[in-house]
Scaffold this active site. Structure first.
Site, PDB file in Angstrom:
ATOM      1  N   HIS A  37       1.420   0.635  30.306  1.00 36.58           N
ATOM      2  CA  HIS A  37       1.509   1.139  31.689  1.00 36.58           C
ATOM      3  C   HIS A  37       0.284   0.698  32.491  1.00 36.58           C
ATOM      4  CE1 HIS A  37       3.024   4.185  34.674  1.00 36.58           C
ATOM      5  NE2 HIS A  37       1.847   3.846  35.172  1.00 36.58           N
ATOM      6  N   HIS A  71      -1.064  -1.309  36.500  1.00 34.61           N
ATOM      7  CA  HIS A  71      -0.762  -1.736  37.882  1.00 34.61           C
ATOM      8  C   HIS A  71      -1.609  -2.960  38.195  1.00 34.61           C
ATOM      9  CE1 HIS A  71       1.587   1.866  39.052  1.00 34.61           C
ATOM     10  NE2 HIS A  71       0.883   2.402  38.074  1.00 34.61           N
ATOM     11  N   GLN A 107       6.855   2.178  45.020  1.00 36.24           N
ATOM     12  CA  GLN A 107       5.708   3.100  45.141  1.00 36.24           C
ATOM     13  C   GLN A 107       5.928   4.196  46.185  1.00 36.24           C
ATOM     14  OE1 GLN A 107       1.844   3.019  43.946  1.00 36.24           O
ATOM     15  NE2 GLN A 107       2.648   5.017  44.545  1.00 36.24           N
ATOM     16  N   HIS A 145       7.587   6.383  36.720  1.00 35.72           N
ATOM     17  CA  HIS A 145       6.555   7.386  36.963  1.00 35.72           C
ATOM     18  C   HIS A 145       7.319   8.692  37.160  1.00 35.72           C
ATOM     19  CE1 HIS A 145       4.106   3.896  37.761  1.00 35.72           C
ATOM     20  NE2 HIS A 145       3.036   4.644  37.983  1.00 35.72           N
ATOM     21  N   GLU A 179       4.484  13.135  38.028  1.00 29.55           N
ATOM     22  CA  GLU A 179       3.033  12.937  38.008  1.00 29.55           C
ATOM     23  C   GLU A 179       2.413  13.895  39.025  1.00 29.55           C
ATOM     24  OE1 GLU A 179       1.581   9.028  38.953  1.00 29.55           O
ATOM     25  OE2 GLU A 179      -0.463   9.517  38.362  1.00 29.55           O
ATOM     26  N   ASP A 204      -3.200   2.297  32.978  1.00 26.92           N
ATOM     27  CA  ASP A 204      -2.737   2.641  34.321  1.00 26.92           C
ATOM     28  C   ASP A 204      -3.539   1.914  35.403  1.00 26.92           C
ATOM     29  OD1 ASP A 204      -1.125   3.828  36.212  1.00 26.92           O
ATOM     30  OD2 ASP A 204      -1.961   5.836  36.033  1.00 26.92           O
TER      31      ASP A 204
HETATM   32 FE   FE2 Z   1       1.027   4.364  37.108  1.00 27.52          FE
END
Ligand code: FE2
Length: 424
Positions: A57, A59, A152, A210, A213, A309
């Site tokens: 995971h 970005h 996102q 996701h 969260e 992440d």
């Molecule tokens: Fe993430």
């Protein structure tokens, strides 16, 4: 004639004094005291030989952008998302690729040879998608990269996000992502989970969402994700990432939820460095840790991995691509301090993470790719304790990176010339 024969290695499963034989990029034998002619031999001197680290995971479109255009002042997830929104229109393909490729260099040096990265698809230009597809192509000889189409700003909340997600998948993005807790209402969040799982089923793709969260104990999207996984026959192909609300949920509800997740063969990814940083920000004291219930999920037979992440981006100012640092934090936050639990934390950044990504031929066994990391540690627990130096990193039997052994020279009164690598 073998290409490479590594002697006297300790393996993550506890075997010691093992030999690993490599031919044609594959491991062809693993046994104690193997003798065979080889072009190259390496004495591991009892150090730990592991399959490579895997980050399930990440970005990569945001990495190494820390401070652009400004720093996250509140430290919250929501300010991070807002800040990323400010940065997005300023991104250029060249700068994004340069940062991503620099991160990939860091990753290789740390023995991190497989990365699943989310890529934001809410920018109509799909600039980050095109750039990361090109990065994936360029690093293919040394890193297994998977891209997740990540809306996102919410696949239902953001204009064009659904159309852009389809465009990204048409371009070759591998996995379907989502962010149900960021949709306008919980009903819209549930609808987004259903829609995205249906898209994955129709296209024959994996899902990595996701999910929940937040610190909201009433966030219920992982329940919907487990249900849709089962309804659509996606068992084993779906990952719930973050799942931080599970930290705050009622214990009775979680006892039902974990069984549903196990039934659906959901994978779970916790992101310890980021969860401990972003969650609990609205608390006074006590402050919640925010990481999902890792030991309980593992005890139910669910595959749990740890992700990095973020590294130096709108959400997190630190990080270096070191999955041992990730596991070290996970171990502490989850209080997984027994010998067995610490080994589970090592698995969470190696074999379990490889399972999340569905990597083939991963591991140290005949028939596996000869992708290997020699660590300056004797076992997984010592590797975690020291965040051990990656002495050598091999991909398909070829040396990709090497680092000098960490060693301190001590100048102590009455004890001249002492050296100690454990002091590092
Ligand atoms: Fe993430």
């Amino acid at each position: 004639m073998l290409d490479l024969l590594i002697h006297n290695a300790s393996l993550p499963d506890g075997r010691t004094a093992m030999s690993v034989a490599v031919q044609g990029g594959q491991i062809v034998a693993v046994a104690a005291g193997l003798q065979a002619p080889a072009h190259q031999t390496l004495d591991a001197q009892g150090q730990l030989l592991s399959p490579p680290f895997v980050d399930p995971h990440f970005h990569m479109d945001a990495t190494l952008s820390y401070g652009l255009p400004r720093v996250n002042q509140s430290g919250t997830l929501l300010e991070g998302i807002a800040l990323w929104g400010e940065l997005k229109p300023l991104l250029t393909a060249d700068a994004l690729m340069e940062r991503a490729l620099a991160y990939c260099d860091w990753a290789v040096a740390k023995g991190l040879l497989a990365i699943r990265t989310h890529v934001d698809v809410c920018d109509d230009r799909l600039l980050a998608v095109d750039a990361l597809l090109e990065v994936k192509r360029q690093v293919e000889p040394y890193i297994d990269m998977q891209l997740v189409a990540f809306p996102q700003d919410g696949v239902l909340r953001a204009p064009n996000a659904l159309a852009n997600l389809h465009r990204a998948l048409d371009k070759g993005v591998d996995v379907v992502g989502g962010i149900p807790h960021f949709e306008r209402t919980s009903e819209q969040g549930a609808a987004s989970v259903k829609l995205l799982c249906e898209i994955a089923a129709q296209r024959g793709l994996r899902v990595d969402m996701h999910c929940d969260e937040s610190d909201d104990p009433h966030s219920r999207h992982v329940e919907t994700l487990a249900f849709e996984t089962q309804r659509l026959g996606l068992q084993g192909l779906v990952t719930g990432s973050h799942l931080t609300s599970m930290h705050s949920m009622d214990n009775y509800y979680v006892s039902k939820l974990i069984a549903l997740m196990a039934e659906s063969q959901l994978h779970a990814v916790a992101n310890p460095l980021i969860n401990i940083t972003l969650q609990g920000r609205h608390d006074s004291y006590p402050k919640r840790r925010g990481m999902t219930r890792v030991p309980e999920l593992l005890a139910a037979g669910i595959n749990v991995a740890f992700g990095h992440d973020c590294v130096m981006d709108p959400w997190y100012s630190l990080g270096s691509g070191d999955m041992l640092e990730v596991a070290h934090m996970g171990l502490h936050v989850a209080q997984m301090t027994s010998q067995a639990a610490m080994r589970q934390c090592f698995d969470a950044v190696t074999v379990n993470a490889a399972r999340v990504m569905g990597l083939d031929n991963y591991g140290i066994a005949p028939g596996c790719h000869a992708d290997l990391v020699l660590l300056q540690a004797r076992d997984p627990v010592e590797a975690l304790r020291l965040r051990a130096t990656r002495l050598k990193v091999f991909r398909r039997g070829q040396l990709l990176a090497e680092s000098p052994a960490a060693c301190s020279t001590l100048h102590l009164p009455g004890r001249p010339g002492q050296t100690d690598w454990m002091a590092n």
